[in-house]
Each structure stands twice: as structure tokens, then as C-alpha cells.
Design a protein around this motif. Structure first.
Motif, mmCIF file in Angstrom:
data_model
loop_
_atom_site.group_PDB
_atom_site.id
_atom_site.type_symbol
_atom_site.label_atom_id
_atom_site.label_comp_id
_atom_site.label_asym_id
_atom_site.label_seq_id
_atom_site.Cartn_x
_atom_site.Cartn_y
_atom_site.Cartn_z
ATOM 1 N N VAL A 173 0.846 -1.199 0.000
ATOM 2 C CA VAL A 173 0.000 0.000 0.000
ATOM 3 C C VAL A 173 0.880 1.247 0.000
ATOM 4 N N LEU A 174 0.746 2.080 -1.050
ATOM 5 C CA LEU A 174 1.495 3.340 -1.110
ATOM 6 C C LEU A 174 0.784 4.376 -0.261
ATOM 7 N N ARG A 175 -0.535 4.291 -0.296
ATOM 8 C CA ARG A 175 -1.379 5.267 0.398
ATOM 9 C C ARG A 175 -2.749 4.626 0.527
ATOM 10 N N PRO A 176 -3.313 4.567 1.735
ATOM 11 C CA PRO A 176 -4.657 3.986 1.867
ATOM 12 C C PRO A 176 -5.697 4.931 1.258
ATOM 13 N N ALA A 177 -6.839 4.389 0.892
ATOM 14 C CA ALA A 177 -7.933 5.231 0.397
ATOM 15 C C ALA A 177 -8.605 5.899 1.592
ATOM 16 N N MET A 178 -8.921 7.193 1.454
ATOM 17 C CA MET A 178 -9.647 7.891 2.532
ATOM 18 C C MET A 178 -11.118 7.770 2.214
ATOM 19 N N VAL A 179 -11.857 7.133 3.111
ATOM 20 C CA VAL A 179 -13.232 6.755 2.772
ATOM 21 C C VAL A 179 -14.253 7.119 3.851
ATOM 22 N N VAL A 180 -15.523 7.108 3.416
ATOM 23 C CA VAL A 180 -16.654 7.273 4.326
ATOM 24 C C VAL A 180 -17.286 5.889 4.469
ATOM 25 N N VAL A 181 -17.503 5.456 5.714
ATOM 26 C CA VAL A 181 -17.986 4.096 5.970
ATOM 27 C C VAL A 181 -19.388 4.112 6.581
ATOM 28 N N ALA A 182 -20.251 3.174 6.162
ATOM 29 C CA ALA A 182 -21.581 3.024 6.767
ATOM 30 C C ALA A 182 -21.423 2.327 8.115
ATOM 31 N N ASN A 183 -22.186 2.827 9.096
ATOM 32 C CA ASN A 183 -21.982 2.351 10.472
ATOM 33 C C ASN A 183 -23.313 1.994 11.119
#
Lengths: 183, 183
Positions: A173-183
Motif C-alpha cells: 500500500v502506497l497510500r490507503p484510500a480515505m473513505v466514508v464508511v456506513a456504520n
């Protein structure tokens, strides 16, 4: 008998003396030779052992270095690629600007080509985008920066939107994805 | 005399026989031991030699590997950087488009930032532009694609204009500069 004794005496004495001498010589010779053989034999075994260890070490070093070389080549360019990722983000962002003016359309077309070219160059360098949208949240490749309530369309623990794309170089992984997660 | 002879004979015979036997034993022993010592000694020397060669080889391998590793790290990313250079060319070309429309100005500003960022990333990756304009033509870093007549301002063999920038990664030419030379 006295005469016979006298006759026997010198023979016996000579015989005994010679045997004694030759036995001493034999012992001396076999002793010296034995000591030499032992020393040289020990040295021979010691050098054989050292040689075998060195030969094994040479083989290990070759294996180790081939592995290291492969690893270095496998992740070749990791640093520069990582530092170039924001270029991709910003080109994508620039391309979201709506333009109508003829010159601006020309400029945008040029930027689109640049964006395609950069994407292609990174793909050829074994860079892949991390799958994020709609997949199950995976903390090893996703960084949750926001959460929203899960619903019918967005099951719990799935990525509902991507704020910044993530990338891998091969499996790293060079850079993780910045994400919005359902909770 | 006869008696004396008879008396002397057995003594002498025994003495001679014993000496003969013991000499044979000595010869046999010293022969065997000599052969063993010689063989083991040869083996000892052979293993010592092999060991010393192997030890020297280990040292050479270490030197060689360290050099190769340094070389790989020194030119890390060469391939991907080379394939990214046209992105720099095309961004520069796109930035030559004149725009007036507000959105287009915004787009252009974004592209300028991308261009600056990419330049910075390449600089940090030890990429430098090859000096070309106005310098003496150097076939190791310049590729002459056109010539113009030399004059007072443009002496013979100097680069009068650059059609495509050239770049180096450390001292290695990634791409020569495509230039016009005074002739």
C-alpha cells in the motif's frame, strides 16, 4: 653348562639389546609420525570444515542477495511514485472544473491527455488503485475519515464514498484510500 | 676355531636376522606413515587453499553486492520517472494556452500547481534538467534536430533553442534535450 651358559649369554644379550634398540627406534618413529599425522589431520579437518562452511555461506549470500535485488526491483520507484500521487489527485480535481470558452476547452483537453498519460505510466509501473467504493471496509487499505448511518443501499461496514483514492505498488500500500464508511 | 666359529655363528645369525627384521619393520612403518602424512598433508593444503579462496570470494561478493545495492537505490525509479517526463512536457504545453474565462483561469491555476508539484517531486527524486539554452552543444546530453546559421549572438556549436527539455537522474541521462544548434 657353564660354557653353554656363557655361549648363550652373549647371543641372548646381543639379541635383547638389538631388540630393545629397534623397539625404541620403532616407538620413537611411530610416535613422531603419529603426532605429526594427528596434528596435520586435525588441521585438515579444521580447514575442510571451514571450507564447507564458507561454501555454504557463499550459497546463502547468493540466495539472500538475489532475493534482496528482486525486492528492490519489485518496489522500484516507490518513493517517487508516492510523491507523484497528489499530481493525479489534483489533475482529477482540475478536470472537474466546467469550461465553455474555446481556449479553456483546449486547455482541458490537454489536461485530460496528461491525466490519461500519467495513469498509464503508473499502471505500467505496477501501481493499482485500491478498490474502495461499495466494498467491505478493510482497515489495511482503507482509512475511515467519516461514518454515515447504514441503510438498505449501504450495509454496515461498507465504503459509501471515497474522499481520496488509495494506491498500491504491487501488493504494498502506497497510500490507503480515505473513505466514508456506513456504520 | 671351528668351535669358536660355531659359537660366533648363531650370535651373528641371530643378530643379523633381528636387525634385518627390525629394519624391515622400520622401513614398513616409516613408509606407511610417510604415505599417510603426505596424503593428509596434501588434503590439508588443498582445503586450506579452498577455504582461503572461499573467504576471499565472500569478501568480494559483499563488496559487489553493496555496490550493486547502492547502484539500484541510486537509480531507483528511473523507468517510471522516464515514462512520466512527457507529463511534464504536456503540462508545460497546456499552460501556454491563454485563457480569460473565470472557470478556465481556475483550471489553469490548478494545472500550474500540478506542474509545480510534479517538478518538485522529480527534483526530490534527484532529477535535474539538462542545461541546454546558450551552452556549447554536447552530444552526450543534446540531440541536434535542426541547425541554424551561426551569427554574432549565436556562435557556432551553441544551442540556440530547446525543442524538448532533457533530464538526468543523478549523472545518468534519462532523455537528451532536443535542440537547435548554430552551425
Amino acid at each position: 653348562m657353564g660354557k653353554h651358559d656363557a655361549k648363550q649369554d652373549p647371543t641372548q644379550a646381543v639379541k635383547e639389546q638389538i631388540e630393545k634398540n629397534s623397539r625404541a627406534s620403532l616407538d620413537a618413529l611411530s610416535g613422531t609420525a603419529g603426532a605429526n599425522v594427528e596434528t596435520i589431520s586435525e588441521e585438515r579437518n579444521s580447514y575442510e570444515d571451514k571450507y564447507l562452511r564458507a561454501a555454504a555461506e557463499i550459497q546463502n549470500m547468493n540466495t539472500r542477495f538475489n532475493k534482496e535485488r528482486a525486492q528492490l526491483l519489485h518496489f522500484d520507484g516507490q518513493k517517487v511514485i508516492t510523491s507523484i500521487l497528489p499530481v493525479l489527485d489534483n489533475l482529477e480535481r482540475a478536470l472537474q472544473v466546467e469550461v465553455t470558452d474555446a481556449n479553456a476547452v483546449q486547455l482541458k483537453k490537454g489536461v485530460e491527455m496528461v491525466f490519461e498519460h500519467l495513469n498509464q505510466a503508473l499502471k505500467e509501473a505496477n501501481v493499482t488503485e485500491i478498490k474502495s467504493l461499495g466494498v467491505k471496509f478493510d482497515p489495511t487499505v482503507h482509512q475511515a475519515v467519516q461514518t454515515v448511518a447504514a441503510d438498505a443501499d449501504h450495509p454496515k461496514d461498507t465504503v459509501v464514498s471515497v474522499l481520496q483514492r488509495g494506491y498500491k505498488l504491487h501488493e504494498r500500500v502506497l497510500r490507503p484510500a480515505m473513505v466514508v464508511v456506513a456504520n
